[in-house]
Design an enzyme around this catalytic site. Structure first.
Site, short mmCIF file in Angstrom:
data_model
loop_
_atom_site.label_atom_id
_atom_site.label_comp_id
_atom_site.label_asym_id
_atom_site.label_seq_id
_atom_site.Cartn_x
_atom_site.Cartn_y
_atom_site.Cartn_z
N GLU A 1 -6.62 4.85 7.90
CA GLU A 1 -6.34 6.26 7.62
C GLU A 1 -7.55 6.92 6.96
O GLU A 1 -7.80 8.11 7.17
CB GLU A 1 -5.07 6.39 6.75
N HIS B 1 -9.45 1.48 4.91
CA HIS B 1 -8.17 1.60 5.62
C HIS B 1 -8.35 2.55 6.82
O HIS B 1 -9.11 3.51 6.74
CB HIS B 1 -7.09 2.14 4.67
N ASN C 1 0.88 -1.17 0.00
CA ASN C 1 0.00 0.00 0.00
C ASN C 1 0.92 1.21 0.00
O ASN C 1 1.51 1.54 1.03
CB ASN C 1 -0.90 -0.02 1.25
N TRP C 2 1.01 1.83 -1.15
CA TRP C 2 1.95 2.96 -1.28
C TRP C 2 1.43 4.23 -0.62
O TRP C 2 2.16 5.21 -0.51
CB TRP C 2 2.25 3.22 -2.75
N LYS C 3 0.17 4.24 -0.24
CA LYS C 3 -0.42 5.45 0.36
C LYS C 3 -0.15 6.64 -0.56
O LYS C 3 -0.21 6.47 -1.78
CB LYS C 3 0.11 5.63 1.79
N SER D 1 3.62 -2.34 10.22
CA SER D 1 5.08 -2.45 10.42
C SER D 1 5.64 -3.81 10.02
O SER D 1 6.56 -4.31 10.67
CB SER D 1 5.46 -2.12 11.86
N GLY E 1 2.90 -1.03 4.22
CA GLY E 1 3.09 0.38 3.87
C GLY E 1 4.56 0.66 3.62
O GLY E 1 5.09 0.42 2.53
N GLY E 2 5.24 1.15 4.65
CA GLY E 2 6.63 1.63 4.53
C GLY E 2 7.57 0.70 3.77
O GLY E 2 8.29 1.14 2.86
N GLY F 1 2.86 2.12 10.79
CA GLY F 1 3.83 3.20 10.64
C GLY F 1 4.58 3.54 11.91
O GLY F 1 5.25 4.57 11.99
N GLU G 1 -5.33 -4.88 10.53
CA GLU G 1 -4.30 -3.86 10.72
C GLU G 1 -4.56 -3.12 12.03
O GLU G 1 -5.32 -2.14 12.04
CB GLU G 1 -4.32 -2.86 9.57
P1 13P Z 1 3.20 0.21 7.60
O1 13P Z 1 3.66 -1.07 6.96
O2 13P Z 1 3.96 1.42 7.13
O3 13P Z 1 3.10 0.11 9.08
O4 13P Z 1 1.69 0.47 7.06
C1 13P Z 1 0.76 -0.55 7.17
C2 13P Z 1 -0.46 -0.18 6.40
O5 13P Z 1 -1.16 0.73 6.77
C3 13P Z 1 -0.75 -0.91 5.17
O6 13P Z 1 -2.03 -0.63 4.71
#
Ligand code: 13P
Length: 241
Positions: free
Chosen positions: A98, A96, A9-11, A204, A225-226, A171, A165
């Site tokens: 966020e 999600h 997920n590149w956000k 994470s 994500g990251g 994050g 999640e």
């Molecule tokens: P991180 O891997 O950066 O913690 O993000 C997880 C996430 O929100 C994937 O959708």
């Protein structure tokens, strides 16, 4: 058989130029490893067209990060199912944390978006998870069960992925203990009518912990994500032991 799906997920990261650089580096690293595993990149909307062309003939499937519930209309800033399918999108993240936290998504709108995804033959990745305060208050199970009960009304569980999640692990570098993630995912599975839904863990996930997470019997993949932003680390996640 539950399919293993490693999804990035590149956000709100990566311009088109950056997405191409990433892909050039990633493809040779994962070319013939574990071909039975599904690899998905959920990119920003602006990268979808270019990525769709660039992913043609590769093993990577394209994903988006949101979808509107209507097929078209006066909804400034939103995107429809047919706009996504025209781009070759196969998966779409829905609900999600966020989106729930910063953009007012509720279980009701999440349900509407899930329905729209399935109407357009997209596979939604439904995200569920509790906040730190909810976990500390002993509400984890109740929150997740409510997200599932309200989110999954009239949803076909044969075309669905779920991602657990925990918000406090996103994050933050603070991964949910693999055993605990496995326990919660087992509880989620018990609530489903289709026990073969792929259920991912997210929060994470990185090269240092992916093997332990993926070794858990209930965990079928990762939503990342990251660590999905660097080709080296994302390739390592795809190639987990
Ligand atoms: P991180 O891997 O950066 O913690 O993000 C997880 C996430 O929100 C994937 O959708």
């Amino acid at each position: 058989m539950r399919k293993i799906i490693i999804a990035g997920n590149w956000k709100m990261f990566k311009t088109q130029a950056e997405s191409l650089d990433f892909l050039k580096e990633l493809l040779p690293k994962i070319a013939d490893d574990h071909e039975e595993r599904e690899v998905v990149l959920c990119t920003p909307f602006t990268d979808l067209g270019l990525m769709s062309k660039s992913l043609h003939g590769t093993r990577i499937r394209l994903g988006a990060q949101n979808i509107h519930w209507e097929d078209e209309g006066a909804f400034t800033g939103e995107i429809s199912g047919s706009m996504l399918t025209e781009m070759g999108v196969r998966y779409v993240i829905v609900g999600h944390s966020e989106r729930r936290q910063y953009f007012g998504e509720t279980n009701a709108t999440v349900n509407q978006r899930l329905k729209a995804a399935q109407r357009h033959n997209l596979i939604p990745i439904l995200c569920v998870g509790e906040s730190k305060a909810q976990r500390d208050a002993g509400e984890t199970e109740a929150i997740i069960f409510e997200q599932l009960a309200k989110g999954l009304v009239d949803i076909d569980q044969n075309a669905l992925v779920i991602a657990y999640e925990p918000i406090w692990a996103i994050g933050t570098g603070e991964t949910c203990d693999a055993i605990e993630a496995n326990r919660v995912i087992g509880l989620i599975r018990e609530k489903l009518t289709n026990k073969n839904v792929t259920i991912q863990y997210g929060g994470s996930v990185k090269p240092a912990n992916v093997d332990e997470i993926m070794a858990q019997p209930e965990i079928d993949g990762a939503l990342v994500g990251g660590a999905s932003l660097e080709a080296e680390s994302f390739a390592r996640l795809v190639k987990h032991v």
